[in-house]
Design a protein around this motif. Structure first.
Motif, PDB file in Angstrom:
ATOM      1  N   MET A  35       0.839  -1.200   0.000  1.00 40.24           N
ATOM      2  CA  MET A  35       0.000   0.000   0.000  1.00 40.24           C
ATOM      3  C   MET A  35       0.874   1.250   0.000  1.00 40.24           C
ATOM      4  O   MET A  35       1.841   1.352   0.743  1.00 40.24           O
ATOM      5  N   LEU A  36       0.525   2.197  -0.862  1.00 40.43           N
ATOM      6  CA  LEU A  36       1.269   3.449  -0.918  1.00 40.43           C
ATOM      7  C   LEU A  36       1.029   4.260   0.350  1.00 40.43           C
ATOM      8  O   LEU A  36      -0.099   4.407   0.798  1.00 40.43           O
ATOM      9  N   LYS A  37       2.098   4.794   0.922  1.00 36.67           N
ATOM     10  CA  LYS A  37       1.957   5.629   2.116  1.00 36.67           C
ATOM     11  C   LYS A  37       1.692   7.082   1.732  1.00 36.67           C
ATOM     12  O   LYS A  37       0.888   7.761   2.347  1.00 36.67           O
ATOM     13  N   LEU A  38       2.421   7.559   0.715  1.00 37.11           N
ATOM     14  CA  LEU A  38       2.265   8.932   0.231  1.00 37.11           C
ATOM     15  C   LEU A  38       2.291   9.927   1.379  1.00 37.11           C
ATOM     16  O   LEU A  38       1.422  10.784   1.523  1.00 37.11           O
ATOM     17  N   GLU A  39       3.321   9.795   2.211  1.00 34.72           N
ATOM     18  CA  GLU A  39       3.483  10.694   3.344  1.00 34.72           C
ATOM     19  C   GLU A  39       3.758  12.121   2.861  1.00 34.72           C
ATOM     20  O   GLU A  39       4.279  12.340   1.782  1.00 34.72           O
ATOM     21  N   ASN A  40       3.414  13.069   3.689  1.00 34.42           N
ATOM     22  CA  ASN A  40       3.633  14.494   3.415  1.00 34.42           C
ATOM     23  C   ASN A  40       2.736  15.034   2.309  1.00 34.42           C
ATOM     24  O   ASN A  40       2.968  16.132   1.817  1.00 34.42           O
ATOM     25  N   ILE A  41       1.733  14.264   1.902  1.00 33.89           N
ATOM     26  CA  ILE A  41       0.777  14.764   0.915  1.00 33.89           C
ATOM     27  C   ILE A  41      -0.539  15.016   1.639  1.00 33.89           C
ATOM     28  O   ILE A  41      -1.205  14.081   2.085  1.00 33.89           O
ATOM     29  N   ILE A  42      -0.888  16.279   1.777  1.00 36.51           N
ATOM     30  CA  ILE A  42      -2.099  16.668   2.489  1.00 36.51           C
ATOM     31  C   ILE A  42      -3.235  16.824   1.485  1.00 36.51           C
ATOM     32  O   ILE A  42      -3.069  17.425   0.427  1.00 36.51           O
ATOM     33  N   GLY A  43      -4.406  16.307   1.835  1.00 36.25           N
ATOM     34  CA  GLY A  43      -5.538  16.382   0.924  1.00 36.25           C
ATOM     35  C   GLY A  43      -5.452  15.293  -0.141  1.00 36.25           C
ATOM     36  O   GLY A  43      -4.790  14.276   0.033  1.00 36.25           O
ATOM     37  N   MET A  44      -6.149  15.493  -1.251  1.00 37.00           N
ATOM     38  CA  MET A  44      -6.156  14.550  -2.377  1.00 37.00           C
ATOM     39  C   MET A  44      -6.561  13.143  -1.937  1.00 37.00           C
ATOM     40  O   MET A  44      -6.059  12.146  -2.461  1.00 37.00           O
ATOM     41  N   GLU A  45      -7.471  13.042  -0.978  1.00 35.91           N
ATOM     42  CA  GLU A  45      -7.811  11.744  -0.404  1.00 35.91           C
ATOM     43  C   GLU A  45      -8.386  10.785  -1.441  1.00 35.91           C
ATOM     44  O   GLU A  45      -8.050   9.597  -1.460  1.00 35.91           O
ATOM     45  N   GLU A  46      -9.263  11.283  -2.304  1.00 35.33           N
ATOM     46  CA  GLU A  46      -9.854  10.414  -3.327  1.00 35.33           C
ATOM     47  C   GLU A  46      -8.786   9.902  -4.284  1.00 35.33           C
ATOM     48  O   GLU A  46      -8.780   8.720  -4.654  1.00 35.33           O
ATOM     49  N   ALA A  47      -7.871  10.779  -4.676  1.00 31.44           N
ATOM     50  CA  ALA A  47      -6.806  10.378  -5.597  1.00 31.44           C
ATOM     51  C   ALA A  47      -5.887   9.345  -4.952  1.00 31.44           C
ATOM     52  O   ALA A  47      -5.499   8.355  -5.587  1.00 31.44           O
ATOM     53  N   LYS A  48      -5.544   9.543  -3.682  1.00 34.69           N
ATOM     54  CA  LYS A  48      -4.656   8.599  -2.998  1.00 34.69           C
ATOM     55  C   LYS A  48      -5.326   7.234  -2.840  1.00 34.69           C
ATOM     56  O   LYS A  48      -4.691   6.191  -3.028  1.00 34.69           O
ATOM     57  N   ALA A  55      10.755   1.588  -4.817  1.00 33.82           N
ATOM     58  CA  ALA A  55      11.362   1.003  -3.616  1.00 33.82           C
ATOM     59  C   ALA A  55      10.742  -0.340  -3.241  1.00 33.82           C
ATOM     60  O   ALA A  55      11.205  -0.997  -2.310  1.00 33.82           O
ATOM     61  N   ASP A  56       9.701  -0.744  -3.968  1.00 39.36           N
ATOM     62  CA  ASP A  56       9.014  -2.007  -3.674  1.00 39.36           C
ATOM     63  C   ASP A  56       9.214  -2.977  -4.833  1.00 39.36           C
ATOM     64  O   ASP A  56       8.504  -2.903  -5.839  1.00 39.36           O
ATOM     65  N   PRO A  57      10.165  -3.894  -4.720  1.00 40.66           N
ATOM     66  CA  PRO A  57      10.444  -4.821  -5.825  1.00 40.66           C
ATOM     67  C   PRO A  57       9.287  -5.758  -6.144  1.00 40.66           C
ATOM     68  O   PRO A  57       9.220  -6.328  -7.234  1.00 40.66           O
ATOM     69  N   GLU A  58       8.368  -5.921  -5.197  1.00 40.63           N
ATOM     70  CA  GLU A  58       7.231  -6.813  -5.408  1.00 40.63           C
ATOM     71  C   GLU A  58       6.033  -6.091  -6.028  1.00 40.63           C
ATOM     72  O   GLU A  58       5.044  -6.730  -6.380  1.00 40.63           O
ATOM     73  N   GLY A  59       6.116  -4.790  -6.137  1.00 38.79           N
ATOM     74  CA  GLY A  59       4.977  -4.019  -6.627  1.00 38.79           C
ATOM     75  C   GLY A  59       5.065  -3.716  -8.111  1.00 38.79           C
ATOM     76  O   GLY A  59       5.866  -4.292  -8.851  1.00 38.79           O
ATOM     77  N   ALA A  60       4.235  -2.787  -8.536  1.00 37.99           N
ATOM     78  CA  ALA A  60       4.227  -2.370  -9.933  1.00 37.99           C
ATOM     79  C   ALA A  60       5.289  -1.300 -10.162  1.00 37.99           C
ATOM     80  O   ALA A  60       5.698  -0.600  -9.240  1.00 37.99           O
ATOM     81  N   ALA A  61       5.726  -1.197 -11.399  1.00 37.16           N
ATOM     82  CA  ALA A  61       6.622  -0.108 -11.777  1.00 37.16           C
ATOM     83  C   ALA A  61       5.775   1.089 -12.193  1.00 37.16           C
ATOM     84  O   ALA A  61       4.577   0.964 -12.449  1.00 37.16           O
ATOM     85  N   ALA A  62       6.392   2.251 -12.251  1.00 36.60           N
ATOM     86  CA  ALA A  62       5.676   3.452 -12.672  1.00 36.60           C
ATOM     87  C   ALA A  62       6.593   4.323 -13.508  1.00 36.60           C
ATOM     88  O   ALA A  62       7.773   4.475 -13.194  1.00 36.60           O
ATOM     89  N   LEU A  63       6.044   4.875 -14.568  1.00 34.72           N
ATOM     90  CA  LEU A  63       6.775   5.784 -15.440  1.00 34.72           C
ATOM     91  C   LEU A  63       5.910   7.006 -15.728  1.00 34.72           C
ATOM     92  O   LEU A  63       4.682   6.962 -15.576  1.00 34.72           O
ATOM     93  N   ILE A  64       6.566   8.075 -16.163  1.00 35.43           N
ATOM     94  CA  ILE A  64       5.866   9.323 -16.467  1.00 35.43           C
ATOM     95  C   ILE A  64       6.125   9.720 -17.913  1.00 35.43           C
ATOM     96  O   ILE A  64       7.267   9.689 -18.378  1.00 35.43           O
ATOM     97  N   ILE A  65       5.062  10.081 -18.621  1.00 37.77           N
ATOM     98  CA  ILE A  65       5.197  10.716 -19.933  1.00 37.77           C
ATOM     99  C   ILE A  65       4.931  12.205 -19.731  1.00 37.77           C
ATOM    100  O   ILE A  65       3.784  12.615 -19.523  1.00 37.77           O
ATOM    101  N   PRO A  66       5.969  13.044 -19.745  1.00 35.63           N
ATOM    102  CA  PRO A  66       5.767  14.491 -19.568  1.00 35.63           C
ATOM    103  C   PRO A  66       5.374  15.124 -20.903  1.00 35.63           C
ATOM    104  O   PRO A  66       6.222  15.418 -21.738  1.00 35.63           O
ATOM    105  N   CYS A  67       4.088  15.356 -21.093  1.00 32.13           N
ATOM    106  CA  CYS A  67       3.604  15.789 -22.406  1.00 32.13           C
ATOM    107  C   CYS A  67       4.098  17.175 -22.806  1.00 32.13           C
ATOM    108  O   CYS A  67       4.122  17.505 -23.995  1.00 32.13           O
ATOM    109  N   TYR A  68       4.491  17.992 -21.821  1.00 26.98           N
ATOM    110  CA  TYR A  68       5.021  19.310 -22.170  1.00 26.98           C
ATOM    111  C   TYR A  68       6.310  19.180 -22.976  1.00 26.98           C
ATOM    112  O   TYR A  68       6.695  20.099 -23.692  1.00 26.98           O
ATOM    113  N   GLY A  69       6.970  18.020 -22.880  1.00 26.53           N
ATOM    114  CA  GLY A  69       8.175  17.791 -23.669  1.00 26.53           C
ATOM    115  C   GLY A  69       7.889  17.403 -25.108  1.00 26.53           C
ATOM    116  O   GLY A  69       8.805  17.317 -25.929  1.00 26.53           O
TER     117      GLY A  69
END
Length: 268
Positions: free
Chosen positions: A1-14, A56-70
């Motif tokens: 489970m993602l902890k996403l510490e230091n992120i205030i709000g965005m509860e639905e997104a988290k 940091a979690d070898p058992e989890g999914a990987a994640a990548l970003i496509i920065p469309c501004y580029g």
């Protein structure tokens, strides 16, 4: 489970992010999500924090970003090559969470030929990749290609007073605060669900401006307050050498934080 510490709000997104990760781990293909969030509201921090935690979690999914501004302001060949490089990297990971940041820049409401070529390449990748979840972000859903109308939306609203207070508590960590610092007052200064109206003079003209304070904005306020305190301390001690010798006496007080709020307001 993602902890996403230091992120205030965005509860639905988290919550939805954790639901997405669980589905990927179970071999399911989650529904795509469109995160509608204004500029400087912590979207990039949320994405990067998610990518970092998953890495940091070898058992989890990987994640990548496509920065469309580029992908904007360059030739079709350069944009296609940049997108292709990311998608080829994405092919190596299974399961994969793919963030398409600022999606309206790559997939606009009225696409031209270049936009359609990029869109076709992206759709082909998504069709071939089985264990994949895609999250799109945009500050303005009205600018997105019509095909996104059926995509599940999560809209990030402005910060509440309590959330703003929590952010001030978070970002003050490690900073030497004076006893007069009042977090309740600071939260109230960014009232009206994150909006603050200041009257200030520009030359001879008095102007009024409404500023939208976000997680990023509050972090900048705290940093600016620290800078104000350091400058005032150096001036008071008569120079950098004298100030360094008396560094234990340096504190950030309410005056510095209020000055930082005004400074950040004017800069915007």
């Amino acid at each position: 489970m993602l902890k996403l510490e230091n992120i205030i709000g965005m509860e639905e997104a988290k919550a939805k992010l954790n639901e997405t990760i669980d589905a990927l781990k179970n071999g399911q293909r989650p529904e795509p999500v469109l995160l509608v969030v204004g500029s400087w509201m912590g979207k990039t921090y949320l994405i990067r924090k998610t990518v970092k935690e998953l890495a940091a979690d070898p058992e989890g999914a990987a994640a990548l970003i496509i920065p469309c501004y580029g992908l904007r302001g360059v030739s079709l060949g350069a944009a296609y090559e940049a997108l292709n490089a990311i998608l080829e990297e994405a092919e190596k990971y299974d399961p994969l969470l793919l963030f398409v940041d600022e999606a309206d820049l790559a997939f606009p409401r009225k696409p031209n030929y270049d936009d359609l070529v990029i869109l076709k390449r992206f759709i082909r990748f998504c069709a071939q990749k089985k264990n994949l979840a895609v999250w799109f972000t945009t500050p303005n859903e009205d600018r997105l290609y019509w095909g996104f109308e059926a995509v599940r939306r999560i809209r990030i609203s402005a910060l509440s007073r309590d959330e703003r207070k929590k952010l001030f508590q978070l970002y003050r960590a490690g900073k030497p605060l004076a006893d007069d610092v009042n977090l309740d007052e600071l939260a109230d200064l960014t009232r009206s669900r994150g909006q603050l109206t200041f009257s200030f003079c520009v030359g001879r003209k008095s102007e009024q401006e409404t500023v939208f304070f976000t997680a990023t904005g509050i972090a900048q306020i705290c940093d600016e307050a620290a800078r104000c305190a350091i400058i005032a301390f150096i001036n008071d001690k008569g120079g950098e050498a004298e100030a360094e010798a008396a560094a234990d006496e340096l504190f950030i007080d309410q005056r510095h934080l209020k000055a930082a709020i005004v400074e950040m307001t004017i800069k915007r």
